[in-house]
Design a protein around this motif. Sequence first.
Motif, PDB file in Angstrom:
ATOM      1  N   PRO A  71      -8.499  -6.384   3.941  1.00 28.46           N
ATOM      2  CA  PRO A  71      -6.883  -6.022   4.408  1.00 28.46           C
ATOM      3  C   PRO A  71      -6.993  -4.571   4.543  1.00 28.46           C
ATOM      4  O   PRO A  71      -6.469  -3.901   5.562  1.00 28.46           O
ATOM      5  N   HIS A  83       4.142  -9.974   2.992  1.00 26.50           N
ATOM      6  CA  HIS A  83       3.969 -11.200   2.442  1.00 26.50           C
ATOM      7  C   HIS A  83       5.118 -12.094   1.999  1.00 26.50           C
ATOM      8  O   HIS A  83       6.158 -11.437   1.460  1.00 26.50           O
ATOM      9  N   PHE A  86       6.186 -11.085  -2.429  1.00 28.61           N
ATOM     10  CA  PHE A  86       6.152  -9.467  -2.450  1.00 28.61           C
ATOM     11  C   PHE A  86       4.747  -8.725  -3.022  1.00 28.61           C
ATOM     12  O   PHE A  86       4.614  -9.454  -4.189  1.00 28.61           O
ATOM     13  N   MET A  87       4.165  -8.065  -2.251  1.00 31.46           N
ATOM     14  CA  MET A  87       3.010  -7.488  -3.010  1.00 31.46           C
ATOM     15  C   MET A  87       3.314  -6.018  -3.433  1.00 31.46           C
ATOM     16  O   MET A  87       2.959  -4.838  -3.076  1.00 31.46           O
ATOM     17  N   LEU A  88       4.315  -5.961  -4.536  1.00 30.21           N
ATOM     18  CA  LEU A  88       4.891  -4.923  -4.863  1.00 30.21           C
ATOM     19  C   LEU A  88       4.599  -4.850  -6.527  1.00 30.21           C
ATOM     20  O   LEU A  88       4.677  -5.969  -7.300  1.00 30.21           O
ATOM     21  N   ILE A  89       4.438  -3.681  -7.064  1.00 27.50           N
ATOM     22  CA  ILE A  89       4.198  -3.600  -8.438  1.00 27.50           C
ATOM     23  C   ILE A  89       5.524  -3.496  -9.051  1.00 27.50           C
ATOM     24  O   ILE A  89       6.303  -2.344  -9.056  1.00 27.50           O
ATOM     25  N   VAL A  91       6.682  -2.508 -12.305  1.00 25.82           N
ATOM     26  CA  VAL A  91       6.988  -1.442 -13.148  1.00 25.82           C
ATOM     27  C   VAL A  91       6.804  -0.130 -12.374  1.00 25.82           C
ATOM     28  O   VAL A  91       7.086   0.797 -12.825  1.00 25.82           O
ATOM     29  N   PHE A  92       6.275  -0.169 -11.069  1.00 25.65           N
ATOM     30  CA  PHE A  92       6.393   1.099 -10.403  1.00 25.65           C
ATOM     31  C   PHE A  92       7.538   1.464  -9.584  1.00 25.65           C
ATOM     32  O   PHE A  92       8.475   0.675  -9.083  1.00 25.65           O
ATOM     33  N   GLU A  96       6.092   5.058  -5.466  1.00 25.19           N
ATOM     34  CA  GLU A  96       4.881   4.995  -6.011  1.00 25.19           C
ATOM     35  C   GLU A  96       4.099   3.663  -5.225  1.00 25.19           C
ATOM     36  O   GLU A  96       2.996   3.528  -4.894  1.00 25.19           O
ATOM     37  N   LEU A 100       0.674   3.553  -2.787  1.00 27.57           N
ATOM     38  CA  LEU A 100      -0.269   3.078  -3.375  1.00 27.57           C
ATOM     39  C   LEU A 100      -1.642   2.724  -2.453  1.00 27.57           C
ATOM     40  O   LEU A 100      -1.398   2.036  -1.528  1.00 27.57           O
ATOM     41  N   ASP A 139      13.983  -3.304 -10.574  1.00 31.69           N
ATOM     42  CA  ASP A 139      15.549  -3.300 -10.676  1.00 31.69           C
ATOM     43  C   ASP A 139      16.081  -3.468  -9.398  1.00 31.69           C
ATOM     44  O   ASP A 139      17.448  -3.491  -9.230  1.00 31.69           O
ATOM     45  N   LEU A 140      15.501  -3.605  -8.389  1.00 36.24           N
ATOM     46  CA  LEU A 140      16.048  -3.944  -6.908  1.00 36.24           C
ATOM     47  C   LEU A 140      16.213  -5.077  -6.519  1.00 36.24           C
ATOM     48  O   LEU A 140      15.461  -6.169  -6.754  1.00 36.24           O
ATOM     49  N   PRO A 141      17.324  -5.628  -5.769  1.00 39.17           N
ATOM     50  CA  PRO A 141      17.375  -7.000  -5.225  1.00 39.17           C
ATOM     51  C   PRO A 141      16.389  -7.227  -4.184  1.00 39.17           C
ATOM     52  O   PRO A 141      15.571  -6.538  -3.681  1.00 39.17           O
ATOM     53  N   ALA A 144      16.374  -5.720  -0.873  1.00 41.28           N
ATOM     54  CA  ALA A 144      16.049  -4.277  -0.845  1.00 41.28           C
ATOM     55  C   ALA A 144      14.326  -4.105  -1.222  1.00 41.28           C
ATOM     56  O   ALA A 144      13.488  -3.541  -0.419  1.00 41.28           O
ATOM     57  N   ARG A 147      12.593  -4.797   2.220  1.00 38.34           N
ATOM     58  CA  ARG A 147      12.599  -3.410   2.941  1.00 38.34           C
ATOM     59  C   ARG A 147      11.467  -2.571   2.401  1.00 38.34           C
ATOM     60  O   ARG A 147      11.034  -1.924   3.354  1.00 38.34           O
TER      61      ARG A 147
ATOM     62  N   VAL B   6      21.834  -9.088  -4.348  1.00 41.45           N
ATOM     63  CA  VAL B   6      21.506 -10.079  -5.359  1.00 41.45           C
ATOM     64  C   VAL B   6      20.424  -9.884  -6.120  1.00 41.45           C
ATOM     65  O   VAL B   6      19.277  -9.889  -5.482  1.00 41.45           O
ATOM     66  N   THR B   7      20.584 -10.117  -7.444  1.00 42.55           N
ATOM     67  CA  THR B   7      19.301  -9.937  -8.163  1.00 42.55           C
ATOM     68  C   THR B   7      19.613 -10.368  -9.458  1.00 42.55           C
ATOM     69  O   THR B   7      20.860 -10.243 -10.079  1.00 42.55           O
ATOM     70  N   LEU B 290      -2.684   5.791 -10.743  1.00 44.65           N
ATOM     71  CA  LEU B 290      -1.963   4.941  -9.979  1.00 44.65           C
ATOM     72  C   LEU B 290      -2.651   3.609  -9.676  1.00 44.65           C
ATOM     73  O   LEU B 290      -2.147   2.536  -9.730  1.00 44.65           O
ATOM     74  N   HIS B 298      -0.858  -5.922 -10.953  1.00 48.68           N
ATOM     75  CA  HIS B 298      -0.582  -6.764 -10.000  1.00 48.68           C
ATOM     76  C   HIS B 298      -1.898  -6.670  -9.100  1.00 48.68           C
ATOM     77  O   HIS B 298      -1.900  -6.063  -7.972  1.00 48.68           O
ATOM     78  N   ALA B 301      -1.821  -7.336  -5.094  1.00 45.43           N
ATOM     79  CA  ALA B 301      -1.039  -6.258  -4.477  1.00 45.43           C
ATOM     80  C   ALA B 301      -1.984  -5.137  -4.149  1.00 45.43           C
ATOM     81  O   ALA B 301      -1.831  -4.599  -3.282  1.00 45.43           O
TER      82      ALA B 301
END
Lengths: 499, 426
Positions: A71, A83, A86-89, A91-92, A96, A100, A139-141, A144, A147, B6-7, B290, B298, B301
Amino acid sequence: MKLELRNITKRFGTLTANDNISLTLEPGEIHSLLGENGAGKSTLMNVLYGLLQPDEGQILIDDQPVNFNGPGDAMAAGIGMVHQHFMLIPVFTVAENVVLGNEPTSKIGGLDLDKARELVKEISDRFGFEIDPDAKIQDLPVGAQQRVEIIKSLARNAKILVLDEPTAVLTPQETDELMEIMRGLAKSGTSIIFITHKLREVQQVSNRITVIRQGKVVASPLPKSSASELASLMVGREVDLNVTRKPVKVGAETLVVKDLTVLDDRQHQMVDGVSFTVRDGEVLAIAGVQGNGQTELAEAILGLRKIHSGSIEVAGRDLTKSTVREVLEAGLGYIPEDRKKDGLVGDFTIAENLMLDGSFGAPFAKGFQIDFAARDRIADELIEEFDIRTPSATTLAKQLSGGNQQKVVVARELSRELKVLVASQPTRGVDVGSIEFIHEQIIAARDAGKTVVIISTELDEVLALADRIAVMYRGKIVGIVDSKTTREKLGKMMAGIAA
Amino acid sequence: MSKIEVTPGMFSKLESKPTLKTPITLLLSALVVIAFFGFLGKPGDVSFVWSDKREAIQLPAFTVNSMLFCTVVGVVLLLIAAFSIYRSVHAKKTPVWLIAIFGFGVMMALLGWLATGAVQGVQMIFILSNTLVLAIPLILGGMAGVMSERVGVVNIAIEGQLLTGAFVSAVVGTMTGNLYVGMVAAMVAAGVLSMVLASLAIKYLVEQIIIGVLLNVLVIGITNFLHSAWLDNDSSHLNYPGTFDKIALPLLSDIPVLGQVLFNNRITVYLMFIIVPVLWFILFRTKLGLRARAVGEHPLAADTVGINVAKTRFWWVTLGGMVAGLGGAALTIGNVGSFGREMSAGQGFIALAVVILGRWQPIYVTLAALLFGFTIILRVWANQVSPGIPVDFITMVPYLVTLVAVAGFAGKVRPPAASGQPYIKG
């Protein structure tokens, strides 16, 4: 930047996932890749993104052949991927996650998060994303988060953006917003590959369409093609997307859910005072965007989840505090939303999977012993009746395609004496042929006078099957409406705006 | 364009009933202190000695009637408990720092009660400095645990790494006559042991717990064998390294109480002072950290943004092992002065618990390790000042305090999400 995939072939053992696929992407173009689940779209994109190496064929950027070993190479060449998962962490923070792997540093080598925040803000403002750089992902929907994934790619100067089934987790409104964002990106010169199996979205945004079926490019229809044209190209035959239903002949109120509240481990009310009644011979569809408490509701009805308050009755019998076995014996059939995790044992044969809930007694067991003859006989009957495409009843469940696996689950549940059927996402990740078949089976159960609840995030499915539609939002039922309600109105309800 | 989002996190939350768990525990502890250490306590005086005789600035000893002291402390504790009850009734949590003060009060009452009538009194410097020295292997072992679990590898082999470090530092230190060489050799040896763990876990995907346990057993076996078959024959030439000299830092070591405790120590202690904050800084303030944390949370990721998961894991685990090796050296050339059979005595496992108690965060882990160091010295000291008391019972008290402290922490303890999970590139 111009991208060309030339004669890509990728094989896994005997399976050819991509068979001589070619496509081109011009700068600023939205190119839709349409195909069923398992058609080979994701494999192709993983080849493009360097996660897989093609067996044959070439990738060209601006007419120069390139070779991606990972990648990192693809990103360096200006390809960004959003993807499906989602390839998001979690707790970050947003900032961040965005930086990353590509972090700005201060003079002494520390992480320069201020620069990261500025970067997020700048991109976010440019496209009207409204993202707070310091929010934590968890904490994000979902909309979001998506995005943030796009920002992540843009922050790496992606000129080509691959969106893999991006609308699966979005409300209709969020989907419209995403379409808007895609058009904005294309206008600013970013090219987009849009992977999907949803026809309406393809018609809305595409400059160009490529249809893939069983690993091959089958057509490049024009964006103005009709939905049924696209569908038949995708499936390879004429598809009737409408399910024919007889008018409702409702009977007794068999399933009564009253003021049901279910908590998660952090005391959130995942199901928040939900009440509804379903009669014999009727299908109630519970619509809503994924993650609004539908899973918890289904699990509470089955007895898998502890009920905090409220009650559930089936045919006059209170099942609020019952065990799963008592609920099943009361005549409830359950199709779980994740067949691989909750519906089947992958390493068991089809015959074994078909008797999973019948090990307590007749016809599958005599005393402590399994009646193998009866098991095999019933398995053969069900394979025939439910059109499960398999070499034999002793094939392992995990070797079947998604559609056939789902037919195994449906066959098992419908072959019992049922009063109520609860089906959660009955056709997720299933090919169109199997979708048609499963829908017919569900409607047949309804016509036979059974009480049916389906839980679905696909509006098409809800509209095809439901007699009445309950929309769930943040654990509550926004409203229960009849099946003639417009898509638009349902979309609003799915966003929490009461009818 | 209005944004409607929504979450699952946005579900309404059920008003949680105030939990009385923490306040009731505090209340009972306070009552125990007043009743057993105060009213039913030992008659006589206790003195708290704050200065060593060698120190330039002498603080006067604080002498007080034991029953009075414990009662007063108990009443203060009672007030804290009352405040905690008040907060709970209003559905608020008791702040952690208050619980920490409470714990400190209980400890002081315990120390005062134990040392009643003892000639030497409560020697604060002795207790605190030994707490620190005894905690070093736990702290450094804990850092090894943090470093590997943060990148997603469970390191059960800390015990083996400590023991390796202890053995190698003693033997190499004796043979070369240079303790610094011994220390470096200990770090290298434990680092190599970690490489075995790392490569089996990362490349060959062997179950991490199993490798860890096997490595521990292996190291115990090898060191026991070498100890009896080799070291015992000629221990003066093989296992007689002695310890590092204490280095008193100029000026700093003259600070009353703290100077003697913190700034008159061996190199192993000072290295710990450097390693812990540096590790914290790297983990939370640099891109290296980080990336490491991303790999532990993850890995897929991390891979998709071009971070080499296997390499990151390998080097963090290996460097962690080197830190644990230093912890092993602290056991021998940093404290006792020779190697003994199985001298790590389960401290590697305590370090694992310390990592969890300290929530995978270097500073908290250090504090948790200090608490365990305190219980070790308490056992020794209690026996000296108050012969005949049930020492095992006394050493239970700090753990009880820990339980209360942990219960007081808000929220759940959450390990790195991918800890223990191999990453298989698909």
